[in-house]
Design a protein around this motif. Structure first.
Motif, PDB file in Angstrom:
ATOM      1  N   LEU A 136       0.843  -1.193   0.000  1.00  0.00           N
ATOM      2  CA  LEU A 136       0.000   0.000   0.000  1.00  0.00           C
ATOM      3  C   LEU A 136       0.882   1.248   0.000  1.00  0.00           C
ATOM      4  N   ARG A 137       0.622   2.162  -0.943  1.00  0.00           N
ATOM      5  CA  ARG A 137       1.397   3.401  -1.047  1.00  0.00           C
ATOM      6  C   ARG A 137       0.440   4.583  -1.169  1.00  0.00           C
ATOM      7  N   PHE A 138       0.842   5.727  -0.599  1.00  0.00           N
ATOM      8  CA  PHE A 138       0.055   6.954  -0.663  1.00  0.00           C
ATOM      9  C   PHE A 138       0.879   8.056  -1.329  1.00  0.00           C
ATOM     10  N   ASP A 139       0.219   8.852  -2.153  1.00  0.00           N
ATOM     11  CA  ASP A 139       0.822  10.036  -2.760  1.00  0.00           C
ATOM     12  C   ASP A 139      -0.114  11.213  -2.509  1.00  0.00           C
ATOM     13  N   VAL A 140       0.450  12.326  -2.088  1.00  0.00           N
ATOM     14  CA  VAL A 140      -0.318  13.563  -1.936  1.00  0.00           C
ATOM     15  C   VAL A 140       0.506  14.694  -2.530  1.00  0.00           C
ATOM     16  N   GLY A 141      -0.177  15.749  -2.958  1.00  0.00           N
ATOM     17  CA  GLY A 141       0.557  16.871  -3.511  1.00  0.00           C
ATOM     18  C   GLY A 141      -0.371  17.993  -3.935  1.00  0.00           C
ATOM     19  N   PHE A 142       0.249  19.010  -4.525  1.00  0.00           N
ATOM     20  CA  PHE A 142      -0.510  20.147  -5.029  1.00  0.00           C
ATOM     21  C   PHE A 142       0.238  20.730  -6.219  1.00  0.00           C
ATOM     22  N   ASP A 143      -0.470  21.491  -7.029  1.00  0.00           N
ATOM     23  CA  ASP A 143       0.166  22.251  -8.089  1.00  0.00           C
ATOM     24  C   ASP A 143      -0.514  23.607  -8.212  1.00  0.00           C
ATOM     25  N   TYR A 144       0.258  24.585  -8.644  1.00  0.00           N
ATOM     26  CA  TYR A 144      -0.223  25.951  -8.777  1.00  0.00           C
ATOM     27  C   TYR A 144       0.262  26.483 -10.117  1.00  0.00           C
ATOM     28  N   ARG A 145      -0.657  27.033 -10.894  1.00  0.00           N
ATOM     29  CA  ARG A 145      -0.322  27.571 -12.212  1.00  0.00           C
ATOM     30  C   ARG A 145      -0.946  28.944 -12.367  1.00  0.00           C
TER      31      ARG A 145
ATOM     32  N   PHE B  11      -5.218  20.326  -5.457  1.00  0.00           N
ATOM     33  CA  PHE B  11      -4.725  19.393  -4.445  1.00  0.00           C
ATOM     34  C   PHE B  11      -5.143  17.981  -4.860  1.00  0.00           C
ATOM     35  N   TYR B  12      -4.281  17.008  -4.606  1.00  0.00           N
ATOM     36  CA  TYR B  12      -4.635  15.637  -4.969  1.00  0.00           C
ATOM     37  C   TYR B  12      -4.092  14.648  -3.940  1.00  0.00           C
ATOM     38  N   ALA B  13      -4.738  13.488  -3.910  1.00  0.00           N
ATOM     39  CA  ALA B  13      -4.306  12.377  -3.065  1.00  0.00           C
ATOM     40  C   ALA B  13      -4.600  11.085  -3.827  1.00  0.00           C
ATOM     41  N   LYS B  14      -3.702  10.121  -3.697  1.00  0.00           N
ATOM     42  CA  LYS B  14      -3.855   8.856  -4.410  1.00  0.00           C
ATOM     43  C   LYS B  14      -3.328   7.727  -3.537  1.00  0.00           C
ATOM     44  N   ALA B  15      -3.996   6.583  -3.599  1.00  0.00           N
ATOM     45  CA  ALA B  15      -3.555   5.389  -2.879  1.00  0.00           C
ATOM     46  C   ALA B  15      -3.440   4.235  -3.873  1.00  0.00           C
ATOM     47  N   ASN B  16      -2.320   3.522  -3.840  1.00  0.00           N
ATOM     48  CA  ASN B  16      -2.093   2.335  -4.667  1.00  0.00           C
ATOM     49  C   ASN B  16      -2.049   1.105  -3.775  1.00  0.00           C
ATOM     50  N   TYR B  17      -2.676   0.052  -4.247  1.00  0.00           N
ATOM     51  CA  TYR B  17      -2.626  -1.222  -3.535  1.00  0.00           C
ATOM     52  C   TYR B  17      -2.221  -2.303  -4.526  1.00  0.00           C
TER      53      TYR B  17
ATOM     54  N   PHE C 248      -6.009   1.279  -7.563  1.00  0.00           N
ATOM     55  CA  PHE C 248      -5.733   2.614  -7.047  1.00  0.00           C
ATOM     56  C   PHE C 248      -7.019   3.422  -6.972  1.00  0.00           C
ATOM     57  N   ILE C 249      -7.002   4.365  -6.062  1.00  0.00           N
ATOM     58  CA  ILE C 249      -8.111   5.298  -5.894  1.00  0.00           C
ATOM     59  C   ILE C 249      -7.491   6.676  -5.669  1.00  0.00           C
TER      60      ILE C 249
END
Length: 80
Positions: free
Chosen positions: A9-18, A50-56, A65-66
């Motif tokens: 199980l892995r989690f990714d979170v982040g953001f971007d600004y343009r 803003f984003y969040a993602k989980a991989n299984y 993934f979700i």
């Protein structure tokens, strides 16, 4: 077995600004010489996300993934 691939199980979170800044000018002309600005469009558009993602990784050939993403938009356009 590779240590990097042993996590199920892995989690990714982040953001971007343009920011998009545009300036468009249209000139009046006489004998192919610019005589003045007839139209001036200057606008700015900003985007924040803003984003969040989980991989299984349940099996070697299957990855579930979700994810979720939220975006906001803002800016200004001149009124003529």
């Amino acid at each position: 077995m590779d240590i990097a691939n042993s996590q199920l199980l892995r989690f990714d979170v982040g953001f971007d600004y343009r920011v998009y800044d545009s300036d468009q000018e249209k000139y009046s002309s006489t004998n192919r010489n610019r005589t003045g600005i007839s139209k001036n469009n200057d606008f700015t558009l900003s985007n924040l996300g803003f984003y969040a993602k989980a991989n299984y990784d349940s099996f070697e050939m299957l990855r579930l993934f979700i994810g979720v993403r939220y975006d906001t938009f803002g800016g200004g356009i001149p009124i003529f």
